[in-house]
Design a protein around this motif. Structure first.
Motif, short mmCIF file in Angstrom:
data_model
loop_
_atom_site.label_atom_id
_atom_site.label_comp_id
_atom_site.label_asym_id
_atom_site.label_seq_id
_atom_site.Cartn_x
_atom_site.Cartn_y
_atom_site.Cartn_z
N UNK A 1 -6.72 18.32 -12.76
CA UNK A 1 -7.15 18.41 -11.38
C UNK A 1 -6.05 19.00 -10.51
N UNK A 2 -4.83 18.49 -10.66
CA UNK A 2 -3.76 18.95 -9.78
C UNK A 2 -3.17 20.29 -10.22
N UNK A 3 -2.85 20.38 -11.52
CA UNK A 3 -2.17 21.60 -11.97
C UNK A 3 -3.14 22.63 -12.53
N UNK A 4 -4.28 22.17 -12.97
CA UNK A 4 -5.27 23.11 -13.50
C UNK A 4 -4.87 23.77 -14.81
N UNK A 5 -4.01 23.13 -15.58
CA UNK A 5 -3.52 23.76 -16.81
C UNK A 5 -4.51 23.65 -17.97
N UNK A 6 -5.19 22.53 -18.02
CA UNK A 6 -6.08 22.30 -19.16
C UNK A 6 -7.46 21.93 -18.67
N UNK A 7 -8.49 22.23 -19.46
CA UNK A 7 -9.82 21.78 -19.09
C UNK A 7 -9.88 20.26 -19.07
N UNK A 8 -10.78 19.74 -18.27
CA UNK A 8 -10.85 18.29 -18.07
C UNK A 8 -11.33 17.58 -19.32
N UNK A 9 -12.45 18.07 -19.86
CA UNK A 9 -13.07 17.30 -20.93
C UNK A 9 -13.89 18.19 -21.83
N UNK A 10 -14.42 17.60 -22.86
CA UNK A 10 -15.26 18.34 -23.78
C UNK A 10 -14.45 18.86 -24.95
N UNK B 1 -16.02 12.82 -14.93
CA UNK B 1 -17.11 13.61 -14.38
C UNK B 1 -16.71 14.18 -13.02
N UNK B 2 -16.06 13.34 -12.22
CA UNK B 2 -15.62 13.79 -10.91
C UNK B 2 -14.59 14.91 -11.07
N UNK B 3 -13.67 14.72 -12.00
CA UNK B 3 -12.63 15.72 -12.21
C UNK B 3 -13.24 17.05 -12.63
N UNK B 4 -14.25 17.00 -13.49
CA UNK B 4 -14.92 18.23 -13.91
C UNK B 4 -15.56 18.94 -12.71
N UNK B 5 -16.18 18.14 -11.86
CA UNK B 5 -16.83 18.73 -10.69
C UNK B 5 -15.79 19.38 -9.78
N UNK B 6 -14.70 18.66 -9.57
CA UNK B 6 -13.68 19.16 -8.66
C UNK B 6 -13.01 20.42 -9.18
N UNK B 7 -12.89 20.52 -10.49
CA UNK B 7 -12.22 21.69 -11.05
C UNK B 7 -13.21 22.80 -11.37
N UNK B 8 -14.45 22.61 -11.00
CA UNK B 8 -15.42 23.67 -11.22
C UNK B 8 -15.97 23.72 -12.62
N UNK B 9 -15.69 22.72 -13.39
CA UNK B 9 -16.19 22.70 -14.76
C UNK B 9 -17.70 22.49 -14.83
N UNK B 10 -18.24 21.78 -13.86
CA UNK B 10 -19.68 21.59 -13.83
C UNK B 10 -20.20 21.85 -12.42
N UNK C 1 -22.87 14.87 -7.27
CA UNK C 1 -21.84 15.74 -6.74
C UNK C 1 -22.31 17.15 -7.05
N UNK C 2 -22.35 18.01 -6.04
CA UNK C 2 -22.93 19.33 -6.25
C UNK C 2 -21.96 20.41 -5.80
N UNK C 3 -21.87 21.42 -6.62
CA UNK C 3 -21.02 22.55 -6.28
C UNK C 3 -21.68 23.37 -5.17
N UNK C 4 -20.88 23.88 -4.28
CA UNK C 4 -21.43 24.63 -3.15
C UNK C 4 -22.06 25.95 -3.58
N UNK D 1 -15.10 13.97 -2.89
CA UNK D 1 -15.92 15.10 -3.32
C UNK D 1 -16.45 15.86 -2.11
N UNK D 2 -16.83 15.11 -1.10
CA UNK D 2 -17.37 15.76 0.09
C UNK D 2 -16.29 16.57 0.79
N UNK D 3 -15.10 16.03 0.83
CA UNK D 3 -14.03 16.73 1.55
C UNK D 3 -13.46 17.89 0.76
N UNK D 4 -13.61 17.83 -0.52
CA UNK D 4 -13.08 18.89 -1.36
C UNK D 4 -13.79 20.19 -1.05
N UNK D 5 -13.03 21.25 -1.00
CA UNK D 5 -13.65 22.54 -0.72
C UNK D 5 -14.48 22.97 -1.92
#
Ligand SMILES: Nc1ncnc2c1ncn2[C@@H]1O[C@H](COP(=O)(O)OP(=O)(O)OP(=O)(O)O)[C@@H](O)[C@H]1O
Ligand SMILES: Nc1ncnc2c1ncn2[C@@H]1O[C@H](COP(=O)(O)OP(=O)(O)OP(=O)(O)O)[C@@H](O)[C@H]1O
Ligand SMILES: [Mg+2]
Ligand SMILES: [Mg+2]
Lengths: 497, 305, 332, 329, 305
Positions: free
Chosen positions: E156-165, A220-229, A474-477, A243-247
Motif C-alpha cells: 500500500x505505501x511503497x507499492x513494491x509488491x502486489x497485495x495478494x493472490x 481486500x481493502x489494500x487491493x482496492x486502494x492499490x488498484x488491484x481490484x 469499495x468501488x474504484x472511480x 476508502x472514501x477519502x482515498x483518491x
C-alpha cells in the motif's frame, strides 16, 4: 460449439488490455457451479452472470419475466409459460422447455439438494412444446413466482449435462447468461468472458470479468486502494472513511434484505417469558446508537423483519425504533425485577457486519437498566449447533434474510409449533393469521394478513428487531456500479466511466 | 575443599550453601545482559497480571460509543483518561491490555504445565521401559507430530467451541508430544548413565528409579524447552484468535485484542500495535530467560565460557 | 579352605544388533561368550583385556544388571538366576558395583548424604538419626570429611567422588563388590590413594572383589588371581605370580610385554614381541581360536578348532592349543 | 654431537578469561627442545600440558589467551608473527597429534581427503601426487591395505588405525617438531605399544623432534630423552630421563614415581600423594604443591620457589633445593 | 538405501492409521454438519432427511469402518459443501501450498545460513547481537500481524509488491517472507549454536593445526557438519511451516490448502478436513523421510543398506 469458443478465446487475447478487465474482490469463494446446491448469496452473485432465471426481480423489486416471454395462470396449481425466442446456451444449444423441466424437476425431487426445501412444492413440469410448458404444484402456492425468480430456476442445459455428465458440467459450466465460464481456480479466482450470442446482445463493456477471492478484510481493502481490484465487497466500517477519502476509490452502500435481531426465549421460567421484560429490553436498546457508531451508518433501525421490497412489508414499522430507558426500568420494576436480572446472550462472531461488536454494545446498553448480560460469542458452526440443540438461553443474536422476498417466510418464525422447546413463543392470533395466509391466493388480502402479524409482533416483542443490515462495496472511480438489494454483482450493469 | 576447615552446624552450612547458590544465580543473571532483560520483561508481565485490578483504569469490557477509537493520550485527540487510547467500542486499551496479560499468561503457562505433565510422564515411562510400550507411544508421538499444531487446534476448537479451558486443553494436547519426545530421548541416554545402573544394583524399585533418579535429571532440559513453549503458546493463541477460535469475549487476551484490531491497522494503529508489542516483548523476555536458564542449568556451562 | 562365593558356568551374553527391515539381517554381538568363572570368598579376582572384550558386560551379568543369554550362575551356593522380583532385589544387596566414571556414577541432583543413604533406605536398614550416623561412619571409612555430606557431587574432585561411590557400594556390607575400572579415570597420584583405600576396606569388611581393569599394573597390584579376556572369552586364569612369571597364552604374553615399564634403564634391552593387528569385531569373531589372526605362533589347527579353558598347572588355566613353554620363550 | 635448539619456550603464561575471572592455566612455563630430541611432559590431568602445546601451535581459542612470555621456533618468536605466517608453519614444520584419535578426524570426509588437505596446503604438488604421497604415508605408519583405508571414512577405522592416520597426517610434511598430546591414552596397551614403536622409528628416520605429552611414566621411560614435570600450570622439575627416574628431586616427582604400580615387582601398599590437585579457588599462594608435600615448611606456605638448576642439567622448583643452594652459595 | 526407505514407508502405516482415527473421531464428535449446510430457516424434517441420506445417523464404528474401507482406496468421501470427491480438491490446492512452503523454506535458509555462521564465528560481535535480537523478534511476531504489516508497508505505501493472490514471482515475495521470518529466526539460532559446538570439536582443531585458513575451516569442516542438525530441524519445521501457511494463505488470499481447510473446519466439511489433515500428515512424514535420507547422504557414519 468448440470452434466458436476458440474464437471467443482468441478475441479476448487480442483485445486483452487490462483496462477492459473488471476485477471484483469477494470474501469467500463460490461453493460450486451446482446452482441448486448451496445457500450462499456470494455464490449466487457470480452465477447470476452466467445463468438466467425464469423470472427476475427488477431494480424496484418487482418480479418480471426473464427467460419467460408470457405466462398464464391456468388454475390454483398450474401456470403455463412460454420461453423467449433465440435463447441459447453457451455451448450453442437452444433453450427449450425440456431444459426447464429437467431443471425444475431436479430441484423439486432430489432431497439431497440444499435448495430442495424451496422447490419441493413443485409437482411437475409439463412440456407442451419446444417453448411452452406448465408448472404444476402440489397445492395452491401463493409464492410460486417468488420461487421462480431465484436461484432454483436458473435453467440448466439438459442435453449438455446428459451427454457430458454432471461432473463435466461442474468443471465447465454452461448457462444462458451474458457471461460464460472461462476458468475457476479455487479459492483464488473465477474468470468469465462475454457470451457472444447472448439473447439480449453481447456485452461489449468488458473483455473479462474476474472474481477474486480475498477473505481477509484488510487485504481486500489494500487491493482496492492499490488498484488491484475495481470492486471490493464487505469493507469493515473502520475503513470506509479511508476508502472514501482515498483518491480514486469510494464506498457504495445499499440496504440488504437481512435484518439483525435478538431472538428471545419465552419459555416459562425465563425472565423474558414476561411481556414487560421483553418490551423493557427492546426499549433499553438504542438502535440508532448501534447503527451510527458501530456500523457507521451501515444499518437502518427497524421494528419489523419484513423490509420494503418484500411482499407484505409494513412500512410504518420500518426505519424507526423505540428507546426509553426510564420506561424500560419502569416495566422491569412492574415485572418484578426492580434490581434487574442476569441473562445470557449468544451471538455469532464474524458472521454479520460487526456482529460481535453489536452484541457487546447491547450488553453495555442493557447494563444501564441493571440487566447483567453474560455474552457468549460463538464461532458460527458452534452457534448453529447451539441453536440446533435448543440450548439457546435468554436471547441470541441472529441475522435473517429472505431470499424469497416474501414476508410470509419472515413472519412464519412466530408460528407457535415451529420452535417448541426453543423459543416457546405462542400467540393464537398470529397462528390463526398464519394459517389463513398460507393458502391465500388473494394477493392483497394476504399482504394485509402478513402486515397484521408484524404489528402484533412489534408489540409483543418475541424477537427484538435491531436493524436492517447494509451491504457495502469499495468501488474504484473508474467504473460505474450501483449495488442492489439482492447482493448480486451483475457485470452487464457495470460500466467504465 | 581442602581449605574449608571452619566448623559449622549442618543446618547452618546447608543454608549457607543455598543462599550461596541463590547469590551465584543472581550474579550470573546480572552478568548476562539478555538474561537480565528477559527477567525484567517477564517480571513486568507478571506484575501486570498480578495487579490488574489496581493497574486497570477502567472496566476493560465497558463499552462507550461516544469514545470510540480515541488515540493514545500523548497524541492529538487523545485523552489523559485513556492512556493507550480506546478501541472500536470505546473500551480502554490500557485496561484491556492489563487484564489481557492474565489470560495470555494463564493460557501459556497452564497449557505448558498440562502438556508437560503428560509429556514428561509418557516420556519417562516409554524411555525407561522401552519395548512395545515405547513403540506404541512413539508412533502416537509421530502421529501428533505430523499434524501441524495449529491445524489440530483448529479442528478441536471448532469441535468443542472456543473458550479458555478448551484452549488450554487443546494447546496441551498439541504440545505434549514435544515433551514426550524430548524426555524420552533424555531418559534413553540417562538410563545408560552409571548412577542409574548403580541405583538398580542397590535394588531401588523401578518407580523410585524413575521418580528419584530420572525425573530430576530431565527437569532442566524440560524447563528450558517449556519456557520457549510458553512463548509459542502465546503466539499460537493469537493466531487462533485470528482464525476466530481464540479466547472469546468477555474474556480478554492479547491475541484477541490484536486480532480485533487488525481491521484498524491502517486507520487506528494503536489497536493492534500495543498488543502486538506486548506479545513480542513478552515472548522476547521468555526466550531470553529460557536461553539464560539453559546456560545456568547446563552443568557443562558451569566452567565454560 | 577356599569357600566358593560365586560360580558362573558357560555365561553368555549376546546383544541383538540386527539391521534392516523386519530384522532380516540377523546379527549377534557376542559380548560374553561362554565364560566359566569361580570367585572365592575374600579374594580379589582381576580381569584384564582390551577395550570391548566384554569385561563390563561380564561384570554386569554377574550381578544381574544384565540378563544372560545362556549359562548358570550360583551365588552363595544358590541359583542366582532363579531369583525374581522382591527376592532378587533383596539378594542384590549382596553384590555391589563401583564404576569407572566417577562423574556419571553419581546422581548430580542428590547430596552425598542422599546418595550414600539410598541403599540403606531402599533396604530399610536404618532410619532417621541412625541412618545419618551410618552414613557418617561410611564417610569416615572412605576418608571423607563428615561435613561433605550436604554437598552435591559436582563440588568434588574425581578421587573424592570415587570415594563416595565406594561408600555407597559398601553401605550394604555386600559380600562381593564388582569394581569396573574404578581407577582408570583418575589421576596417577590419586589412583594409588584409591587402590590403597580399597585394599584397606577389603581387609576391614572382609570383602570379595572382582576387579576389572585394562591397566595391568593396577590389576596386578590388587589381585590375587587374574583372568585374561579376549573377545568375550577367558583365555587364561591364574594366580598373579604364576601369570606374570609364566604366561601360557600368547595373548597374555603380548599384553604383559606391551605394558611400558617406568624405568628408562630397561627400555633398550626389553624384548619387543609386538602383537600385530587390531581387535576383530565381536559380531563376526574369527573361527577356531579367536586369537589366531594376531597370534605369532598360530598353526593350522588354531584356525579350525576352538581351544577349551583347561587347567595346565595347578590353578593355572589356559585356552590355547599350544601353550607357551619356558623353553620356547627363551628361544625367541 | 651437539644439537641446535629448535624450540624454546620462556615464561609462557596462558590464561583463560572466564565469567568468574582469569584462570592461569599455564603460569610461567619455560623449556627447550633441541633438534631430534624427544622431550616428555608429564603431570596430572589439568596441569596445563595441553594448553602449553596449543599455545605453541597458536591454537588457543577464546576465552584463552597467551598473556606473557615468548615461544621461539628456529629463533622466530611465534607470539608476534602474523596469522598468515603461522599458517605456513602449522602442519608443515610444526605439527601436532591430538589426545583423542576418535574425534580428531572430521567424520564427514574420507581419510584420503583429510590427508591430502595438509599436503596440498604446504607442498606444490598436484592432486594426484598428493594422493600418492598420502597413500605412501599411510603405508609408512603401518596401515595395511592403504589404498582402501585412503578411501574410508574415519568411523570405519578402529581407534588405533585412526591414531596412525593422525600420525601420518602430522608427519606428511616432515615437520621439524611434532607435538604429540597423549597420543596413546585412549588406546589399549597392545595398540599403544605399536604406536609408540612406530613413533620411535619415524623420529629416528627423519630426525624429528618430539614433544610428547603424557601422564604415563611408563611411556616416558620408554620414549623420552628429557622429561619435564608439570604441576598446576608450572614446571616443577626438568631433567634427562635417566636422572629423573634415578634421582627425582621434587617431592611431587618422587611421589609420582612411588605411587605408580610396577609390573615387575609386587608391593604390599603403594605409596601415594595424599590430598588433591588444587583448584583455581584453592590455589596456594606459596608453593603450589605444599598442601600435599611431606616436607612443607612455613616458607613453602608463604613464597613461591623458582625453577633452579641443581646440576647435571636438572632443574627443580622447590624450596628444599633453594635452601641448599643458599646454604652452599 | 532402498530397503531403508521401504522400511520407513512401512512405519508410516501405523502412524497414518492413528492419524486417521484421531481425525475421524474428532470430526465425529464435531457432530452433524447438516444444519450448517442448510439455510438458517430450514426445518427439522429437512435436516433429519439429509442426515439420513448422507449416512450420518449410523454408529461410530460403522462409520469409521466405512471410512477406512474407502481410505485404502484413496477415497475420503464427498465434500458436503462442494459436492465432489474431497481428495482431488485437496490435491488441486497442494501445489500452491507447496510453492509457498518451499519458497519460505528456501528464503529462510538463505537468510539464516550466513547470519548463523557469522554469529557463531563472531560471537558477541555487533552482528551476532543484531542477529540474535532480530531472530528473537522474528520469532515473537504473530504471522498474521506481520503479514498485514508487510502488505501495508510494501504494497500500500511503497507499492513494491502486489497485495495478494498467486501468479508472478512478485506475488510470492510477501507471503514467503511472512512465513520465512519465524523460520529463519529458528534456523539462525540453531545454526549458531550447532556451529559453536562444532567449532569446539577436536577435528576443527585438527584442521587448524594443518595450517588451513580460518574461512576454509569454517566452511569446509564446520559448516558441512552443522548441515546435519540443520537438515533435521528444517524437516521438523515442515509441520510448523505448513501450519503457518494456513494463516499466511488467509492473509494473502493464496489459493492453497489453508483456505480450503479453514473453510472446511468452519463448515464441518468432514471429508475435506480429513483429506487435508491426511495429505498434510503424509507431506510432513515424507519431508522427514527426505530429511532422513539426506541425513544419511550427508553423514557417512550412518550405514547404507
Ligand atoms: N547394550 C549393548 N548393546 C549392544 N552391544 C553392547 C551393549 N553393551 C556392550 N556391547 C558391546 O559388547 C562388547 C563388550 O562390551 P563391554 O562394555 O563389556 O567391553 P569392556 O571390555 O568393558 O570394554 P571397556 O574396556 O572399553 O570398558 C562391545 O563390543 C560393546 O560394543
Ligand atoms: N577451553 C578452555 N576453557 C577454560 N579453561 C580451560 C580450557 N582449556 C583448558 N582449560 C583449563 O586449563 C587447565 C589446563 O588444561 P589442560 O588441558 O592443559 O590440562 P592437561 O594437562 O592437558 O590435562 P589432561 O591430562 O587431562 O589432558 C585446566 O585447569 C583447564 O580447566
Ligand atoms: Mg568396560
Ligand atoms: Mg590434555
Amino acid at each position: 460449439g468448440d470452434g466458436h469458443e476458440d474464437a471467443a478465446e482468441k478475441g479476448t487475447e487480442t483485445k486483452g488490455e487490462s483496462g477492459r478487465t473488471l476485477t471484483i474482490a469477494i470474501g469467500t469463494d463460490i461453493v460450486s457451479f451446482d446452482i441448486h446446491n448451496h445457500n450462499n448469496t456470494s455464490t449466487e452473485a457470480v452465477h447470476d452472470n452466467m445463468f438466467n432465471y425464469l423470472f427476475k426481480r427488477d431494480e424496484n423489486n418487482v418480479i418480471q419475466p426473464e427467460l419467460v416471454e408470457t405466462f398464464d395462470i391456468i388454475d390454483d396449481r398450474t401456470v403455463e409459460m412460454t420461453l423467449k425466442e433465440g435463447v441459447t446456451f453457451h455451448n450453442g444449444d437452444p433453450l427449450t422447455s425440456e431444459d426447464v423441466k429437467f431443471t425444475l424437476e431436479r430441484v423439486a425431487a432430489d432431497d439431497t439438494l440444499q435448495e430442495y426445501p424451496n422447490y419441493k412444492q413443485i409437482k411437475e413440469v409439463e412440456v407442451i412444446d419446444d417453448r411452452t410448458f406448465r408448472v404444476i404444484t402440489h397445492e395452491a402456492e401463493p409464492s410460486l413466482f417468488h420461487r421462480l425468480s431465484r436461484l432454483g430456476s436458473g435453467i440448466l442445459p439438459k442435453t449438455y449435462i446428459e451427454e457430458e455428465g454432471w461432473d463435466n458440467f461442474l468443471a465447465n459450466p454452461v448457462g444462458t447468461g451474458p457471461y460464460q465460464f472461462k476458468e475457476w481456480v479455487r479459492d483464488s479466482k473465477i474468470v468469465l468472458t462475454p457470451y457472444e450470442n447472448y439473447f439480449e446482445g453481447v456485452v461489449e463493456e468488458w473483455d473479462e470479468v474476474v472474481f477474486r477471492v480475498i477473505p481477509e478484510n484488510s487485504t481486500r481493502v489494500a487491493e482496492l486502494l492499490t488498484g488491484g481490484v475495481d470492486i471490493a465487497v464487505n469493507l469493515p466500517p473502520a475503513d470506509w472513511e479511508r476508502v472514501a477519502e482515498n483518491e480514486g476509490t469510494s464506498v457504495k452502500t445499499e440496504t440488504s434484505n437481512r435484518t439483525i435481531m435478538l431472538i428471545l426465549r419465552a419459555t416459562e421460567g425465563y425472565p423474558t417469558a414476561d411481556l414487560r421484560v421483553r418490551q423493557a429490553l427492546d426499549l433499553a436498546i438504542d438502535n440508532k446508537a448501534i447503527t451510527e457508531n458501530v456500523l457507521r451508518g451501515g444499518g437502518i433501525p427497524t421494528k419489523t423483519r419484513v423490509a420494503p421490497g418484500n411482499f407484505g412489508a409494513e412500512e410504518s414499522l420500518y426505519n424507526t425504533y423505540d428507546y426509553d430507558v426510564e420506561k424500560a426500568k419502569q416495566l422491569l420494576k412492574e415485572a418484578g425485577y426492580p434490581d434487574g436480572f442476569e441473562m445470557t446472550l449468544h451471538s455469532p462472531h464474524g458472521r454479520y457486519l460487526q456482529d460481535a461488536e453489536v452484541a457487546e454494545l447491547i450488553a453495555g446498553m442493557l447494563q444501564a437498566v441493571n440487566v447483567d448480560v453474560r455474552l457468549e460469542l460463538m464461532e458460527w458452526s458452534n452457534f448453529v449447533e447451539m441453536r440446533q440443540a435448543g440450548e439457546n438461553k435468554d436471547a441470541y443474536l441472529i441475522g435473517l434474510g429472505n431470499s424469497m422476498f416474501d414476508g410470509a417466510y419472515s413472519v412464519d418464525w412466530y408460528r407457535s409449533d415451529r420452535f417448541v422447546g426453543e423459543t416457546d413463543y405462542k400467540n393464537e392470533e398470529i397462528d390463526t393469521l398464519l394459517e389463513a395466509s398460507a393458502v391465500n391466493l388473494d394477493v392483497d388480502e394476504r399482504a394485509k394478513q402478513i402486515q397484521e402479524i408484524q404489528r402484533i409482533a412489534a408489540k409483543e416483542v418475541p424477537h427484538i428487531m435491531l436493524h436492517q443490515e447494509t451491504i457495502n462495496y469499495g468501488v474504484s472511480d473508474r467504473i460505474e456500479f450501483v449495488p442492489s438489494m439482492d447482493e448480486m454483482i451483475y457485470a452487464p450493469a457495470i460500466s467504465r466511466k | 575443599m581442602q581449605t574449608d576447615t571452619t566448623m559449622a552446624s549442618p543446618a547452618e552450612r546447608s543454608r549457607r550453601i543455598r543462599s550461596n547458590r541463590l547469590l551465584t544465580w543472581s550474579r550470573r543473571l546480572l552478568r548476562s545482559k539478555t538474561g537480565t532483560v528477559g527477567f525484567i520483561l517477564v517480571l513486568a508481565v507478571l506484575f501486570l497480571a498480578a495487579f490488574a485490578d489496581v493497574l486497570a483504569t477502567h472496566n476493560p469490557n465497558e463499552v462507550n460509543p461516544a469514545l470510540m477509537l480515541k488515540p493514545p493520550a500523548w497524541l492529538e485527540g487523545g485523552s489523559s483518561q485513556h492512556l493507550l487510547g480506546t478501541d472500536h467500542l470505546g473500551r480502554d486499551i490500557w485496561s484491556r491490555m492489563v487484564y489481557g496479560s492474565r489470560i495470555s499468561l494463564l493460557v501459556g503457562v497452564t497449557a505448558v504445565v498440562f502438556a508437560g505433565l503428560i509429556g514428561v510422564a509418557v516420556g519417562i515411562v516409554a524411555g525407561f521401559y522401552g519395548g512395545w510400550l515405547d513403540r506404541v507411544f512413539m508412533r502416537l508421538v509421530d502421529a501428533f507430530l505430523s499434524i501441524p499444531n495449529i491445524l489440530l487446534a483448529l479442528v478441536i476448537l471448532s469441535v468443542f467451541g472456543p473458550g479458555v479451558w478448551t484452549l488450554i486443553f487443546v494447546l496441551g494436547v498439541t504440545n505434549w508430544v514435544n515433551y514426550a519426545r524430548l524426555v524420552r530421548g533424555e531418559v534413553l541416554s540417562m538410563k545408560e548413565r552409571e548412577f542409574v545402573k548403580a541405583a538398580r544394583a542397590i535394588g531401588v524399585k523401578n518407580r523410585m528409579v524413575m521418580v528419584r533418579h530420572l525425573l530430576p535429571n530431565v527437569m532442566s532440559p524440560f524447563i528450558v524447552i517449556s519456557t520457549l513453549s510458553v512463548a509459542t503458546t502465546i503466539i499460537l493463541e493469537a493466531s487462533l484468535s485470528f482464525l476466530g477460535l481464540g479466547i472469546q469475549p468477555p474474556d480478554i487476551s492479547w491475541g484477541g485484542i490484536l486480532s480485533d484490531g487488525r481491521d484498524y491497522v491502517a486507520t487506528s494503529w494503536w489497536l493492534a500495535t500495543f498488543p502486538g508489542i506486548a506479545i513480542t516483548l513478552t515472548v522476547l523476555g521468555i526466550i531470553f530467560l529460557g536461553d539464560w536458564l539453559r546456560d545456568v542449568l547446563d552443568p557443562r556451562g558451569q566452567n565454560r565460557r | 579352605m577356599k569357600e566358593v562365593l560365586l560360580e558362573a558356568q558357560g555365561l553368555t551374553k549376546h546383544f541383538d544388533v540386527s539391521e534392516g527391515f523386519l530384522k532380516r539381517k540377523k546379527a549377534m554381538l557376542r559380548a560374553v561368550d561362554g565364560v566359566d568363572l569361580t570367585i572365592y570368598t575374600g579374594e580379589t579376582l582381576g580381569i584384564v583385556g582390551e577395550s570391548g572384550c566384554g569385561k563390563s558386560t561380564l561384570g554386569q551379568l554377574l550381578m544381574r544388571l544384565l540378563e544372560p543369554t545362556r549359562g548358570t550362575l550360583s551365588f552363595t551356593g544358590s541359583d542366582f538366576l532363579a531369583l525374581k522380583g522382591e527376592a532378587l532385589r533383596q539378594k542384590r544387596a549382596d553384590i555391589q558395583i563401583i564404576f569407572q566414571d566417577p562423574f556419571s556414577s553419581l546422581n548430580p541432583r542428590m547430596t552425598v548424604m542422599e546418595i550414600i543413604a539410598e541403599p540403606l533406605k531402599t533396604h530399610r536398614i536404618a532410619k532417621g538419626r541412625e541412618r545419618v550416623e551410618r552414613v557418617y561412619t561410611l564417610l569416615d571409612a572412605v576418608g571423607l570429611d563428615r561435613s561433605y555430606a550436604r554437598r552435591y557431587p559436582h563440588e568434588f574432585s574425581g578421587g573424592q567422588r570415587q570415594r563416595i561411590g565406594i561408600a555407597r557400594a559398601i553401605a550394604l556390607k555386600p559380600k562381593l563388590i564388582i569394581c569396573d575400572e574404578p581407577v582408570s579415570a583418575l589421576d596417577v597420584s590419586i589412583q594409588a590413594q584409591i587402590l590403597n583405600l580399597m585394599a584397606r576396606l577389603q581387609k576391614e569388611f572382609q570383602l570379595t572383589f572382582l576387579f576389572i581393569a585394562h591397566g595391568l599394573p593396577a590389576v596386578k597390584h590388587i589381585s590375587d588371581r587374574i583372568a585374561v579376556m579376549y573377545l568375550g572369552k577367558v583365555v587364561e586364569l591364574a594366580p598373579k605370580q604364576a601369570l606374570f612369571a609364566q604366561p601360557l597364552h600368547p595373548y597374555t604374553e603380548g599384553l604383559i610385554r606391551a605394558v611400558p615399564i617406568p624405568d628408562p634403564a630397561v627400555r633398550d634391552d626389553r624384548e619387543r614381541v609386538m602383537l600385530e593387528g587390531e581387535l576383530p569385531s565381536p559380531v563376526h569373531p574369527p573361527s577356531g581360536c579367536r586369537f589366531h589372526p594376531r597370534c605369532p605362533y598360530a598353526q593350522a589347527s588354531c584356525v579350525t578348532e576352538e581351544p577349551m579353558l583347561t587347567e595346565k598347572e595347578s590353578g593355572h588355566f589356559v585356552a590355547c592349543h599350544f601353550p607357551l613353554e619356558k623353553t620356547r620363550k627363551d628361544l625367541m | 654431537m651437539k644439537k641446535d635448539t629448535l624450540l624454546s619456550v620462556s615464561e609462557l603464561k596462558t590464561y583463560f578469561f572466564m565469567e568468574s575471572g582469569a584462570v592461569p592455566s599455564v603460569h610461567g612455563v619455560s623449556f627447550e627442545v633441541k633438534q631430534g630430541e624427544t622431550v616428555a611432559i608429564v603431570g596430572e590431568s589439568g596441569c596445563g600440558k595441553s594448553v602449553t602445546s596449543l599455545s605453541i601451535m597458536g591454537l588457543v581459542s577464546s576465552p584463552g589467551k597467551i598473556v606473557g612470555g615468548d615461544i621461539r621456533f628456529h629463533g622466530q618468536d611465534l607470539t608476534t608473527i602474523s596469522e598468515k605466517e603461522y599458517r605456513k608453519l602449522r602442519g608443515n614444520d610444526l605439527s601436532m597429534i591430538f589426545q583423542e584419535p576418535l574425534t580428531s578426524l572430521n567424520p564427514l570426509f574420507t581419510i584420503g581427503s583429510q590427508l591430502d588437505e595438509v599436503i596440498l596446503l604446504h607442498q606444490q604438488v598436484t592432486k594426484e601426487e598428493a594422493r600418492q604421497k598420502g597413500i605412501e604415508m599411510l603405508k609408512k605408519v603401518g596401515i595395511p591395505r592403504a589404498e582402501q583405508v585412503y578411501r574410508s571414512y574415519p568411523h570405519q577405522l578402529s581407534g588405533g588405525m585412526r591414531q596412525r592416520v593422525m600420525i601420518a597426517m602430522a608427519l606428511a610434511c616432515e615437520p621439524k617438531l611434532l607435538i604429540a598430546d597423549e597420543p596413546t591414552t585412549a588406546l589399549d596397551v597392545t595398540i599403544q605399544a605399536q604406536i609408540l614403536q612406530l613413533m620411535r622409528k619415524l623420529v629416528k628416520d627423519n630426525n624429528t623432534a618430539i614433544m610428547l605429552i603424557t601422564h604415563d611414566l611408563g611411556v616416558v621411560a620408554e620414549m623420552a630423552d628429557t622429561v619435564i614435570v608439570m604441576y598446576a600450570g608450572q614446571v616443577v622439575e626438568q631433567a634427562d630421563v635417566f636422572t629423573l627416574f634415578a634421582a627425582p628431586a621434587h617431592p611431587y616427582t618422587q611421589g609420582l614415581l612411588a605411587s605408580t604400580p610396577k609390573i615387575q615387582t609386587i608391593e604390599e601398599e603403594l605409596q601415594s600423594i595424599e590430598g588433591t590437585v588444587p583448584t583455581q579457588e584453592t590455589m596456594p599462594k606459596g608453593c603450589r604443591f605444599f598442601p600435599r608435600c611431606p616436607h612443607a615448611s612455613e616458607q613453602c606456605v608463604q613464597n613461591q620457589p623458582s625453577l633452579l638448576k641443581i646440576g647435571g642439567g636438572q632443574l627443580v622448583r622447590c624450596w628444599l633445593f633453594d635452601a641448599k643452594e643458599a646454604a652452599s652459595g | 538405501m532402498a530397503s531403508y526407505i521401504f522400511k520407513r514407508l512401512g512405519e508410516m502405516i501405523p502412524v497414518l492409521l492413528i492419524i486417521s482415527f484421531i481425525v475421524f473421531a474428532l470430526v465425529f464428535v464435531a457432530g452433524n454438519p447438516v444444519a450448517l449446510m442448510l439455510p438458517e430457516d430450514a426445518s427439522q424434517e429437512d435436516i433429519d432427511q439429509l442426515t439420513a441420506s448422507l449416512g450420518l445417523d449410523q454408529p461410530f464404528l460403522v462409520q469409521y469402518g466405512k471410512y477406512l474401507f474407502h481410505l485404502v482406496q484413496g477415497e475420503f468421501g464427498e465434500s458436503f459443501r462442494y459436492n465432489t470427491s474431497a481428495l482431488p480438491l485437496v490435491l488441486e490446492r497442494l501445489p500452491a501450498t507447496l510453492e509457498l512452503a518451499v519458497a519460505a523454506l528456501v528464503l529462510a535458509v538463505t537468510m539464516a545460513i550466513p547470519l548463523g555462521i557469522w554469529s557463531a564465528t563472531k560471537q558477541n560481535s555487533p552482528v551476532d547481537l543484531l542477529a540474535a535480537g532480530g531472530s528473537v523478534i522474528g520469532k515473537a511476531m504473530p504471522n498474521f500481524w506481520l503479514g498485514i504489516m508487510l502488505i501495508l508497508i510494501f504494497s500500500v505505501m511503497l507499492g513494491w509488491f502486489p497485495v495478494s493472490g498467486r501468479g508472478t514471482l512478485g506475488h510470492l515475495v510477501l507471503p514467503a517472507l511472512t512465513l520465512a521470518t519465524g523460520l529463519a529466526a529458528e534456523i539462525t539460532r540453531l545454526l549458531r549454536s550447532s556451529m559453536i559446538e562444532i567449532l569446539n570439536q577436536d577435528y576443527i582443531r585438527t584442521a587448524r593445526s594443518k595450517g588451513m585458513r580460518e574461512g576454509m575451516v569454517v566452511y569446509k569442516h564446520a559448516f558441512r557438519n552443522s548441515l546435519i542438525p540443520l537438515v533435521t530441524v528444517v524437516a521438523l519445521q515442515t509441520s510448523t511451516v505448513v501450519g503457518g501457511t494456513l494463516i499466511t494463505e488467509t492473509v494473502f488470499s493464496w489459493p492453497g490448502l489453508g483456505q480450503l481447510l479453514i473453510q472446511a473446519v468452519h463448515t464441518r466439511d468432514m471429508a475435506i478436513v480429513q483429506a487435508c489433515v491426511f495429505v498434510i500428515a503424509v507431506l510432513v512424514i515424507f519431508m522427514n523421510l527426505v530429511a532422513d535420507v539426506l541425513y544419511r547422504l550427508l553423514d557417512p557414519r550412518i550405514k547404507y543398506e
